[in-house]
Design a protein around this motif. Structure first.
Motif, PDB file in Angstrom:
ATOM      1  N   GLU A  15       0.853  -1.184   0.000  1.00 30.72           N
ATOM      2  CA  GLU A  15       0.000   0.000   0.000  1.00 30.72           C
ATOM      3  C   GLU A  15       0.890   1.234   0.000  1.00 30.72           C
ATOM      4  OE1 GLU A  15      -3.707   2.105   2.431  1.00 30.72           O
ATOM      5  OE2 GLU A  15      -2.886   0.181   3.107  1.00 30.72           O
ATOM      6  N   ARG A  20      -3.072   0.423  -3.957  1.00 29.05           N
ATOM      7  CA  ARG A  20      -2.784  -0.856  -3.313  1.00 29.05           C
ATOM      8  C   ARG A  20      -2.560  -1.934  -4.366  1.00 29.05           C
ATOM      9  NH1 ARG A  20      -3.990  -2.196   2.039  1.00 29.05           N
ATOM     10  NH2 ARG A  20      -4.210  -4.373   1.422  1.00 29.05           N
ATOM     11  N   TRP A  81       5.434 -11.019   1.611  1.00 27.67           N
ATOM     12  CA  TRP A  81       5.704  -9.819   2.407  1.00 27.67           C
ATOM     13  C   TRP A  81       4.581  -8.821   2.201  1.00 27.67           C
ATOM     14  CZ3 TRP A  81       6.678  -4.660   0.827  1.00 27.67           C
ATOM     15  CH2 TRP A  81       7.116  -3.801   1.857  1.00 27.67           C
ATOM     16  N   SER A  82       4.151  -8.187   3.300  1.00 29.03           N
ATOM     17  CA  SER A  82       3.123  -7.152   3.231  1.00 29.03           C
ATOM     18  C   SER A  82       3.680  -5.886   3.876  1.00 29.03           C
ATOM     19  CB  SER A  82       1.858  -7.604   3.960  1.00 29.03           C
ATOM     20  OG  SER A  82       0.885  -6.586   3.969  1.00 29.03           O
ATOM     21  N   GLY A  83       3.556  -4.763   3.171  1.00 29.97           N
ATOM     22  CA  GLY A  83       4.101  -3.525   3.710  1.00 29.97           C
ATOM     23  C   GLY A  83       3.386  -2.305   3.176  1.00 29.97           C
ATOM     24  N   ALA A  84       3.734  -1.159   3.764  1.00 31.86           N
ATOM     25  CA  ALA A  84       3.102   0.096   3.387  1.00 31.86           C
ATOM     26  C   ALA A  84       4.135   1.215   3.398  1.00 31.86           C
ATOM     27  CB  ALA A  84       1.954   0.433   4.338  1.00 31.86           C
ATOM     28  N   GLU A  93       6.995   0.398   5.986  1.00 33.17           N
ATOM     29  CA  GLU A  93       6.460  -0.201   7.217  1.00 33.17           C
ATOM     30  C   GLU A  93       6.080  -1.649   6.906  1.00 33.17           C
ATOM     31  OE1 GLU A  93       2.310  -0.310   9.755  1.00 33.17           O
ATOM     32  OE2 GLU A  93       2.654   1.323   8.318  1.00 33.17           O
ATOM     33  N   THR A  94       6.748  -2.588   7.557  1.00 28.84           N
ATOM     34  CA  THR A  94       6.419  -3.998   7.356  1.00 28.84           C
ATOM     35  C   THR A  94       5.188  -4.345   8.191  1.00 28.84           C
ATOM     36  OG1 THR A  94       8.693  -4.649   6.879  1.00 28.84           O
ATOM     37  CG2 THR A  94       7.204  -6.375   7.656  1.00 28.84           C
ATOM     38  N   ARG A  95       4.172  -4.841   7.536  1.00 28.46           N
ATOM     39  CA  ARG A  95       2.949  -5.231   8.231  1.00 28.46           C
ATOM     40  C   ARG A  95       2.929  -6.724   8.541  1.00 28.46           C
ATOM     41  NH1 ARG A  95      -1.592  -1.671   4.816  1.00 28.46           N
ATOM     42  NH2 ARG A  95      -1.152   0.310   5.900  1.00 28.46           N
ATOM     43  N   ALA A  96       3.510  -7.527   7.668  1.00 25.61           N
ATOM     44  CA  ALA A  96       3.559  -8.974   7.903  1.00 25.61           C
ATOM     45  C   ALA A  96       4.648  -9.576   7.031  1.00 25.61           C
ATOM     46  CB  ALA A  96       2.215  -9.623   7.595  1.00 25.61           C
ATOM     47  N   THR A  97       5.313 -10.572   7.569  1.00 21.94           N
ATOM     48  CA  THR A  97       6.296 -11.336   6.805  1.00 21.94           C
ATOM     49  C   THR A  97       6.003 -12.813   7.013  1.00 21.94           C
ATOM     50  OG1 THR A  97       7.999  -9.635   7.096  1.00 21.94           O
ATOM     51  CG2 THR A  97       8.742 -11.830   6.452  1.00 21.94           C
TER      52      THR A  97
END
Length: 308
Positions: A15, A20, A81-84, A93-97
């Motif tokens: 995002e 997104r 990997w999920s980030g913003a 900003e890492t939201r989930a790995t």
């Protein structure tokens, strides 16, 4: 001539202030391979799960990218990997790995991959990087990337690996973290003292700084009116930079400077859209055109101070 890359093939969910993208193709080895393939043959070593389909593999097809080293784990899931990013696109900003199959990744090189011209050890565990280096006959150039996590948790292992490479690609925050020096030039000199001949510092929207024992070379980032997603820009830069160096007979200063510009050009295309969308739309003529524009933007010519 060829370049071997060992790293991640992944899915990203991203995002930014401009939109997104869910579960798009990413990973260090992916961005690197596509960028390097504009200049030379690429050998890719990584791991994927069953969720990385034949359709996803189309990003590599039609390019000189050998996937014999891409391992598929039956029943497994691919690294995700999920980030913003906010408006400061230099900070993610890492939201989930979710490491998934990447958690147990132990690179094993096919025999045909063991004599590359250039080796890129992408951002993985420094012990794994060293293990890859032990599997190859010494390439002309060995380059390494790393990150803050390995500096904080495995510094001694990382320094041992750094001592055996020719070149390190690293961002400015990591230079300061690794060396304890706030000054990038002094920090680069400290890294060179460990063994590498060259330090290439990635500075995001501020460009690239290269330091060797004899040379300091700095270039700005290519100015863009629209930047959508910086994910993968560093690995895309590395792919353009090292892919070009694999294609030329020597790594003297003129080729190193040209490689920096070409890497920066590839990175400038990467950030114009999510995932690999822009990289898959361009060809070598687009790269050459932007290279010429980059040169015009930074050339002083014969202008002397005070001339008017």
């Amino acid at each position: 001539m060829s370049v071997l890359v060992v790293g991640s093939v992944a899915f990203d969910s991203i995002e930014t202030p401009f939109g997104r993208a869910e579960r798009v193709i990413g990973g260090s080895a992916t961005y690197f391979s596509v960028a390097a393939s504009f200049f030379t043959d690429v050998q890719l070593v990584g791991v994927i799960g069953d969720d990385f389909t034949e359709e996803h593999l189309d990003v590599f097809r039609g390019r000189p990218i050998d996937l014999a080293g891409l391992e598929r784990v039956p029943g497994g899931k691919t690294f995700h990997w999920s980030g913003a990013y906010g408006f400061d696109l230099n900070v993610a900003e890492t939201r989930a790995t979710h490491l998934n199959v990447f958690a147990d990744f132990e690179p094993r090189l096919p025999e045909t991959f063991r004599q590359p011209d250039v080796l890129f050890l992408a951002n993985i565990d420094p012990e794994l990087q060293l293990g890859v280096l032990r599997q190859v006959r010494r390439p002309r150039l060995v380059a390494l990337d790393t990150m803050n996590y390995w500096i904080a948790s495995r510094k001694s292992d990382l320094e041992r690996t750094i001592r055996e490479v020719d070149l390190i690609l690293i961002n400015e925050a990591e230079v300061r973290q690794l060396t304890g020096d706030a000054n990038l030039i002094r920090g680069a000199r400290r890294i060179i003292a460990l063994g590498p001949r060259t330090v290439v510092i990635k500075r995001g929207e501020y460009g690239v700084l290269m330091v060797t024992g004899e040379l300091i070379f700095a270039v700005p980032a290519y100015p863009l009116e629209e930047v959508f997603d910086p994910t993968g820009a560093g690995d895309t830069f590395a792919g353009g930079f090292l892919g070009y160096l694999a294609s030329v007979p020597d790594h003297g200063h003129p080729h190193m400077r040209r490689a920096i510009i070409l890497g920066s050009v590839l990175a400038s295309y990467d950030v114009e859209a999510f995932s690999l969308e822009r990289l898959l739309q361009i060809d070598r003529s687009d790269i050459d055109r932007r290279y010429r524009e980059f040169r015009e933007l930074t050339e002083f010519g014969d202008l002397e101070p005070g001339a008017g």
